[in-house]
Design an enzyme around this catalytic site. Structure first.
Site, PDB file in Angstrom:
ATOM      1  N   ARG A  43       0.852  -1.193   0.000  1.00  0.00           N
ATOM      2  CA  ARG A  43       0.000   0.000   0.000  1.00  0.00           C
ATOM      3  C   ARG A  43       0.886   1.241   0.000  1.00  0.00           C
ATOM      4  NH1 ARG A  43      -1.324   1.519   4.619  1.00  0.00           N
ATOM      5  NH2 ARG A  43      -2.206  -0.430   5.375  1.00  0.00           N
TER       6      ARG A  43
ATOM      7  N   TYR B  29     -17.548  17.277 -14.795  1.00  0.00           N
ATOM      8  CA  TYR B  29     -17.798  15.837 -14.818  1.00  0.00           C
ATOM      9  C   TYR B  29     -18.776  15.487 -13.687  1.00  0.00           C
ATOM     10  CZ  TYR B  29     -17.019  10.853 -14.294  1.00  0.00           C
ATOM     11  OH  TYR B  29     -17.211   9.501 -14.182  1.00  0.00           O
TER      12      TYR B  29
ATOM     13  N   ASP C  71      -8.283  19.455 -14.005  1.00  0.00           N
ATOM     14  CA  ASP C  71      -8.606  18.087 -14.418  1.00  0.00           C
ATOM     15  C   ASP C  71      -8.287  18.008 -15.912  1.00  0.00           C
ATOM     16  OD1 ASP C  71      -9.846  15.785 -15.380  1.00  0.00           O
ATOM     17  OD2 ASP C  71     -11.505  15.904 -13.939  1.00  0.00           O
TER      18      ASP C  71
ATOM     19  N   LYS D   8      -9.068   7.018 -18.837  1.00  0.00           N
ATOM     20  CA  LYS D   8      -9.428   7.532 -20.150  1.00  0.00           C
ATOM     21  C   LYS D   8      -8.210   7.504 -21.086  1.00  0.00           C
ATOM     22  CE  LYS D   8     -13.130   8.137 -17.701  1.00  0.00           C
ATOM     23  NZ  LYS D   8     -13.522   9.397 -17.086  1.00  0.00           N
TER      24      LYS D   8
HETATM   25  C1  LIG Z   1     -13.956   9.849 -15.788  1.00  0.00           C
HETATM   26  C2  LIG Z   1     -13.624  11.195 -15.287  1.00  0.00           C
HETATM   27  C3  LIG Z   1     -13.339  11.405 -13.921  1.00  0.00           C
HETATM   28  C4  LIG Z   1     -13.422  10.293 -12.905  1.00  0.00           C
HETATM   29  O1  LIG Z   1     -12.469   9.300 -13.095  1.00  0.00           O
HETATM   30  P1  LIG Z   1     -12.685   7.750 -12.701  1.00  0.00           P
HETATM   31  O2  LIG Z   1     -11.423   7.121 -13.131  1.00  0.00           O
HETATM   32  O3  LIG Z   1     -13.887   7.266 -13.443  1.00  0.00           O
HETATM   33  O4  LIG Z   1     -12.893   7.723 -11.218  1.00  0.00           O
HETATM   34  C5  LIG Z   1     -12.979  12.679 -13.539  1.00  0.00           C
HETATM   35  N1  LIG Z   1     -12.932  13.706 -14.417  1.00  0.00           N
HETATM   36  C6  LIG Z   1     -13.214  13.543 -15.717  1.00  0.00           C
HETATM   37  C7  LIG Z   1     -13.141  14.710 -16.637  1.00  0.00           C
HETATM   38  C8  LIG Z   1     -13.571  12.289 -16.196  1.00  0.00           C
HETATM   39  O5  LIG Z   1     -13.867  12.137 -17.497  1.00  0.00           O
END
Ligand SMILES: *Cc1c(COP(=O)(O)O)cnc(C)c1O
Length: 393
Positions: free
Chosen positions: A52, A104, A176, A201
Site C-alpha cells: 500500500r 464531470y 482536471d 481515459k
Molecule cells: C472519468 C472522469 C473522472 C473520474 O475518473 P474515474 O477514473 O472514473 O474515477 C474525472 N474527471 C473527468 C473529466 C472524467 O472524465
C-alpha cells in the site's frame, strides 16, 4: 533508458522516468505482484516495506506521469475520483471550492454529496470569463477546480488567466486534464498547482483499467498527498499500473489520430440537416477557439452535438443505430464510443442545471477513437439517416 530532461513529448511517453529492471535488465517494467517485501533485519530493506505504501511498478508509473506532465511528483490512485477525493482532503471544514459549472458528473457528486456534509463548501460558476472567477472568490475560497475542455459541452477556459488569479489570491488551482491529456496541454507549464487525471481515459487508452493520478511540483503538497495515498489507501494494483504504463507509450499516437478523426467527423455533422449545435473547440466559431489554439496542441477527440428534434427519443434512435460507435460511458479509448450525458454520465446533475449550461435532452457525446475514419463517418451517417426514417414512420 530514462529520458533526458530536455527530451520531447513522445520520447517522454516511452522513456520518461523509466529504466530497465535493475535485477534482470527487463526492458519493460515488471509487474511486482507482491503485497510485502523481505527485510534483512528489522527496518533494513530496499526501500519497499508494504505494497500500500509502495510498489516498484507503481513507482515507475508515477515517475513516468511526472515526466509527461512536466511535473516533479506523480501520485497514483485507484480511480480518478479517488485522486480527487485525496486532493480535496488537503482542505479543512469551512473551506470553499470554486468549480466550473460544466463539470464531470462524478466530480460534482463528490463535491456536493460527499464533501459537503463534512463542511467543505462548493460553488459552481462559469469560468469562461476570468473576471467572473475573480468576482466569485470569497474569503473562504481555497481551491479552484478547473476542467478544460469541459465535459460534455467542450467549453474552453483560459488556464493561464485562471491560475494567475488563483496565485494572486493564494488559492490552490487544480486542472482536471482528463479530456485533453498531456499530449494536448500541460497545465503545470501554464501555472496550475495540481494536474489531475482519470487515467481510465486517454492515459490508459484501451478501456481496460480504472485509475487516477495527480501530478504537481510543490514538494510540501506532494508529501501530504503521498501521506494520504498510504493513509487512506486508495492505491492501484501493480497490474493496473503496468497497463497504464503500456498505454502511455502510445499516448501521442493515439491522441493525434483521435484528433484527426474528430476533425473529419465534425465536417460530417456540419453537413447533416438533423444536427442543431456542434460543440468542438476546433471550430472557428467556437467562442473560445482562440484560447484553445493558444493552450492546446490540437483540439482533441471529443465532440458533442444535439439534434433539431430535441428529445431523448430522437437521440436514442441515433445511438441505437451505430455499429462502431459503442453506446457506453467513458472516453479516451482506442475504440469510438457514443453516449448520452443527460441519462448517463450527467444523470446526477439536476435537469434545470443541465439545461442552463446547454446540456439538452438530445445532446450526444462522441469519444472518437482511432479506427479508419471512413468507417466511422459512414457509421455515423447511417445512424443519423436511420433516425430520420424512423421519425418519418
Ligand atoms: C472519468 C472522469 C473522472 C473520474 O475518473 P474515474 O477514473 O472514473 O474515477 C474525472 N474527471 C473527468 C473529466 C472524467 O472524465
Amino acid at each position: 533508458m530514462s529520458a533526458k530532461k530536455d527530451a520531447n513529448f513522445a520520447t517522454q511517453c516511452i522513456h520518461g522516468g523509466l529504466s530497465p529492471d535493475p535485477q534482470t535488465g527487463a526492458v519493460m517494467t515488471p509487474i511486482y505482484q507482491t503485497s510485502t517485501y523481505a527485510q534483512e533485519e528489522p527496518g533494513k530493506h530496499k526501500g519497499y516495506e508494504y505494497a500500500r505504501t509502495g510498489n516498484p511498478t507503481r513507482t515507475a508509473l508515477q515517475d513516468n506521469l511526472a515526466a509527461i506532465e512536466k511535473g516533479k511528483f506523480g501520485i497514483c490512485f485507484s480511480s480518478g475520483l479517488a485522486a480527487m477525493d485525496n486532493v480535496l482532503r488537503l482542505l479543512q471544514p469551512g473551506d470553499e471550492v470554486l468549480a466550473s459549472d460544466d463539470l464531470y458528473g462524478g466530480s460534482y457528486r463528490l463535491l456536493t454529496a460527499v464533501f459537503g456534509p463534512f463542511g467543505i463548501k462548493s460553488r459552481f460558476i462559469d469560468m469562461r470569463d476570468p473576471a467572473n472567477v475573480e468576482r466569485e472568490i470569497s474569503k473562504d475560497t481555497k481551491m479552484l477546480w478547473i476542467e478544460t475542455p469541459t465535459n460534455p459541452m467542450l467549453n474552453i477556459v483560459d488556464i493561464e488567466a485562471l491560475t494567475a488569479i488563483s496565485k494572486d489570491h493564494g488559492i490552490i488551482s487544480v486542472v482536471d486534464n482528463t479530456f485533453a491529456s498531456p499530449y494536448l496541454q500541460q497545465p503545470l507549464t501554464l501555472g496550475a498547482d495540481i494536474v489531475l487525471h482519470s487515467a481510465t481515459k486517454y492515459l490508459g487508452g484501451h478501456s481496460d483499467v480504472v485509475m487516477g493520478a495527480v501530478i504537481l511540483n510543490d514538494e510540501e503538497t506532494a508529501k501530504k498527498l503521498y501521506y494520504l495515498q498510504n493513509a487512506a489507501g486508495a492505491v492501484p494494483g501493480p497490474q493496473d499500473c503496468f497497463l497504464v504504463l503500456r498505454g502511455i507509450k502510445t499516448l501521442h499516437l493515439r491522441v493525434q489520430r483521435a484528433c484527426e478523426n474528430a476533425r473529419q467527423i465534425v465536417k460530417v455533422l456540419q453537413n447533416n440537416d438533423l444536427v442543431a449545435n456542434i460543440y468542438y473547440p476546433g471550430l472557428e466559431d467556437h467562442p473560445r477557439h482562440e484560447i484553445a489554439k493558444k493552450q492546446m496542441r490540437d483540439f482533441g477527440g471529443m465532440v458533442s452535438f444535439d439534434l433539431k428534434e430535441d428529445t431523448l427519443e430522437a437521440a436514442t434512435q441515433v445511438m441505437k443505430n451505430t455499429h462502431y460507435f459503442t453506446l457506453a460511458e467513458s472516453l479516451g479509448g482506442v475504440e469510438s464510443l457514443i453516449g448520452h450525458p443527460a441519462s448517463m454520465t450527467h444523470a446526477s446533475i439536476p435537469r434545470e442545471q443541465r439545461l442552463s449550461v446547454g446540456l439538452t435532452d438530445s445532446l450526444i457525446r462522441l469519444s472518437v477513437g482511432v479506427e479508419d475514419v471512413e468507417d466511422l463517418v459512414s457509421d455515423l451517417e447511417g445512424a443519423l439517416a436511420a433516425a430520420v426514417s424512423t421519425s418519418v414512420d
